[in-house]
Design a protein around this motif. Structure first.
Motif, short mmCIF file in Angstrom:
data_model
loop_
_atom_site.label_atom_id
_atom_site.label_comp_id
_atom_site.label_asym_id
_atom_site.label_seq_id
_atom_site.Cartn_x
_atom_site.Cartn_y
_atom_site.Cartn_z
N UNK A 7 0.83 -1.21 0.00
CA UNK A 7 0.00 0.00 0.00
C UNK A 7 0.87 1.27 0.00
N UNK A 8 1.99 1.21 0.72
CA UNK A 8 2.88 2.38 0.74
C UNK A 8 3.44 2.66 -0.66
N UNK A 9 3.78 1.60 -1.37
CA UNK A 9 4.26 1.78 -2.76
C UNK A 9 3.19 2.45 -3.61
N UNK A 10 1.95 1.95 -3.50
CA UNK A 10 0.85 2.51 -4.32
C UNK A 10 0.63 3.99 -4.01
N UNK A 11 0.74 4.34 -2.71
CA UNK A 11 0.57 5.75 -2.33
C UNK A 11 1.62 6.63 -2.99
N UNK A 12 2.84 6.13 -3.00
CA UNK A 12 3.91 6.93 -3.59
C UNK A 12 3.75 7.00 -5.11
N UNK A 13 3.30 5.89 -5.72
CA UNK A 13 3.05 5.89 -7.17
C UNK A 13 2.04 6.97 -7.52
N UNK A 14 1.00 7.06 -6.69
CA UNK A 14 -0.11 7.97 -6.99
C UNK A 14 0.32 9.45 -6.95
N UNK A 34 3.56 10.23 -7.67
CA UNK A 34 4.65 10.34 -8.64
C UNK A 34 6.05 10.30 -8.06
N UNK A 35 6.22 9.72 -6.85
CA UNK A 35 7.57 9.64 -6.26
C UNK A 35 8.41 8.64 -7.07
N UNK A 36 9.51 9.08 -7.66
CA UNK A 36 10.22 8.17 -8.58
C UNK A 36 10.88 6.97 -7.89
N UNK A 37 11.29 7.14 -6.61
CA UNK A 37 12.01 6.03 -5.98
C UNK A 37 11.55 5.82 -4.54
N UNK A 38 11.46 4.52 -4.16
CA UNK A 38 11.21 4.18 -2.76
C UNK A 38 12.41 3.39 -2.25
N UNK A 39 12.74 3.59 -0.98
CA UNK A 39 13.82 2.85 -0.35
C UNK A 39 13.20 2.03 0.78
N UNK A 75 22.46 -12.60 17.17
CA UNK A 75 23.87 -12.31 16.89
C UNK A 75 24.15 -12.12 15.41
N UNK A 76 23.10 -11.83 14.61
CA UNK A 76 23.30 -11.63 13.16
C UNK A 76 23.46 -10.14 12.86
N UNK A 77 24.52 -9.82 12.13
CA UNK A 77 24.66 -8.42 11.74
C UNK A 77 24.01 -8.24 10.37
N UNK A 78 23.50 -7.07 10.13
CA UNK A 78 22.85 -6.83 8.84
C UNK A 78 23.86 -6.57 7.74
N UNK A 79 23.33 -6.54 6.48
CA UNK A 79 24.26 -6.29 5.35
C UNK A 79 24.38 -4.79 5.04
N UNK A 80 23.63 -3.95 5.80
CA UNK A 80 23.67 -2.48 5.60
C UNK A 80 23.30 -2.11 4.15
N UNK A 81 22.45 -2.93 3.56
CA UNK A 81 21.96 -2.64 2.21
C UNK A 81 20.45 -2.44 2.26
N UNK A 82 19.94 -1.64 1.33
CA UNK A 82 18.49 -1.41 1.27
C UNK A 82 18.00 -1.67 -0.15
N UNK A 83 16.68 -1.75 -0.28
CA UNK A 83 16.11 -1.99 -1.61
C UNK A 83 15.61 -0.67 -2.18
N UNK A 84 16.04 -0.38 -3.42
CA UNK A 84 15.47 0.79 -4.11
C UNK A 84 14.48 0.26 -5.15
N UNK A 85 13.27 0.84 -5.14
CA UNK A 85 12.26 0.45 -6.13
C UNK A 85 12.02 1.60 -7.08
N UNK A 86 12.04 1.26 -8.38
CA UNK A 86 11.82 2.27 -9.41
C UNK A 86 10.32 2.37 -9.71
N UNK A 87 9.78 3.59 -9.66
CA UNK A 87 8.34 3.79 -9.86
C UNK A 87 7.85 3.25 -11.19
#
Ligand code: GAP
Length: 519
Positions: free
Chosen positions: A442-449, A451-456, A469-481
């Motif tokens: 739903x958050x993606x759809x809101x941003x689409x509506x 016109x936000x070009x990118x979501x992280x 005890x797991x460390x993260x990869x410090x990476x995120x997902x970028x989605x193209x509108x």
């Protein structure tokens, strides 16, 4: 006169055919636009809680960003990046003599007619373009609404009475001046009358010599200004298309009338050049070829100052209408202001050793109409996995929000903290928002509506799980509108990736560099 199409026909026709039904611009009607604009914070009716003010509108949180972006790219492309342009920001209230000299007091009028019965007021030249109310004698006086210009299908009568009430006679046309009158100072008397400017242009003419002398300019050069104008329109309407308070982005481009460029008089050469450059500008920021055309003004419709005027028209939901006008105003304005002010407004031509009054080419655009066109053209309805997706495919430079940062799980403090930190960092350069008020789809759809070009998206993989005890990869997902594709990018590289993307790099360049997230 039929409009002259501007583009190579094959290219234009092939593109619009490929776009097919539901192509850009076709989907957005005024009702959809007004409702989306209000719901998502683009445009609100002015003073709505008091029932609204006649034909003035307020730009909301996203509208003001979009509007500022339009003005910013216009200024950057036509002023900042050109050696032959400078800008000014003049007052809205000018000396009343300005309007005498410019001809606005005499000529800035529209013919108006009133209904003697319902008192509705119309622009005389718009009456025949309205659907009309008819009480048909052939059907015992039944009431019909008949399309503009058509006769009644029952009795064959054409409209002769008021189109609104269908009963009253219309008065003879009277000229109505469109300037808003007000008083300068504490006394309301004739000597204190002044006007809210009906165009930004005149400030460029009255400041011609100040700008010329202070900046030591050589012809040809232009003076630009973006700012508010006011017109007491008789029939405003169609949302922000025709309002009583609006913004203009105008350029007065001064040329030496004795010069020739490419074998043609300089004013004619520059007029055509500006028409081309303005069309290219609208296309660059997203207007579709099939929705643009040029319209040459007929001789009898030319403004009193113009030698030639060409409108860039856009296929708005109300039909083809003026988006901007590009006029050759000759030396009319400078001569008039020289005559009425008694000051010389000439340019010394060093080569010919003579004073000349420059000619002026005027590309005059409306900010609100440009915003309307960009919204209409950006609007798409798509089907994604059986669901309707509404998306505003704004050019990234125009998009009100550039990036939305979304936590995948709002109950995880570490995810939320990381998402806030990313937003704060990116927001140093761009308009970036954080949202955790719904599930990710739903958050993606809101941003689409909007016109936000990118979501992280920040997820468990980004931050890991400290309890295990797991460390993260410090990476995120970028989605193209537009493609809805996703890539996985280190947080440390986000600013660089967005700098490239928001500076115009294609999504394919980023997606070639970074992997898609694991399914
Ligand atoms: N200085 C020349 C001039 O003002 P114009 O064609 O009257 O020319 C230029 O105005 C542009 O300003 C129009 O093409 C339109 O985009 C915008 N504009 C004019 N009147 C407007 C109104 N009432 N509401 C919104 N925009 C308007």
């Amino acid at each position: 006169m039929p409009a002259r199409l501007i583009y190579d026909h094959e290219t234009r026709d092939a593109k619009s055919a490929a776009a097919g039904p539901g192509s850009p611009g076709d989907l957005m009607n005024m009702d959809t636009l007004v409702s989306l604009s209000k719901r998502r914070g683009f445009v609100f009716q002015s003073s709505e809680i008091y029932g609204g003010t006649g034909s003035v509108w307020d730009y909301g949180p996203l509208g003001v960003e979009l509007k500022n972006n339009i003005k910013r790219v216009w200024w950057r492309d036509f002023v900042q990046s050109r050696a032959d342009m400078v800008g000014i920001d003049a007052s809205i209230l000018m000396h009343p003599m300005v309007w005498k000299a410019s001809g606005h007091l005499e000529h800035f009028t529209d013919p108006m007619v009133d209904c003697r019965e319902c008192k509705h007021r119309f622009r005389a030249d718009h009456v025949d373009a309205l659907p009309w109310t008819h009480y048909c004698p052939a059907t015992k006086g039944n009431k019909f609404t008949i399309p503009a210009g058509e006769p009644c299908g029952h009795c064959g009568q054409r409209r002769s009475l008021c189109p609104q009430c269908g009963k009253g006679e219309l008065t003879e046309p009277r000229q109505f001046n469109l300037m808003f009158k007000t008083f300068m100072g504490p006394v309301e008397e004739d000597a204190a009358v002044t006007y809210l400017r009906p165009e930004t242009a005149q400030a460029m003419f009255v400041n011609f010599d100040n700008v010329l002398q202070s900046m030591r300019l050589k012809l040809p050069f232009g003076i630009a200004q973006a700012g508010r104008s006011f017109r007491n329109e008789i029939t405003p309407g169609n949302f922000i298309f025709r309002t009583r308070e609006f913004e203009q982005m105008e350029i007065e481009f001064f040329v030496n009338p004795n010069d020739r460029v490419d074998g043609r008089p300089a004013d004619e050469y520059w007029h055509d050049r500006w028409i081309k450059d303005c069309v290219a500008w609208f296309r660059r920021y997203g207007l579709t070829d099939a929705n643009l055309r040029l319209r040459e003004h007929e001789k009898d419709e030319l403004a009193h100052y113009a030698k030639r005027t060409v409108d860039i028209e856009y296929k708005f939901p109300i039909g083809w209408s003026e988006l901007m006008g590009i006029a050759n105003r000759t030396d009319f304005d400078l001569k008039q202001h020289a005559k009425w002010s008694g000051k010389s407004l000439t340019y010394f031509d060093e080569e010919r050793k003579e004073h000349v009054v420059p000619y002026v080419v005027e590309p005059a655009a409306g900010v609100d109409r440009a915003l309307l066109a960009f919204m209409v053209d950006a609007y798409r309805e798509e089907e994604v996995r059986g669901e309707k997706r509404v998306v505003l495919k704004f050019h990234p430079e125009l998009a009100p929000l550039k990036v939305a940062v979304l936590p995948l799980l709002k109950k995880r403090d570490d995810i939320v903290r990381t998402a806030h930190a990313i937003r704060a960092d990116l927001a140093k350069r761009w308009r970036v928002v954080y949202d955790d008020t719904a599930a990710i789809g739903r958050l993606y759809r809101r941003q689409d509506e909007v016109g936000t070009p990118y979501c992280v998206t920040v997820d468990v993989q980004t931050v890991g799980d400290s309890e295990r005890g797991e460390t993260g990869d410090q990476k995120v997902t970028i989605r193209d509108r537009d493609s809805m594709e996703q890539i996985r990018v280190p947080i440390a590289e986000l600013a660089t990736v967005f700098r490239d993307l928001l500076d115009g790099a294609a999504w394919s360049e980023a997606s070639a560099r970074y992997p898609a997230p694991r399914a």
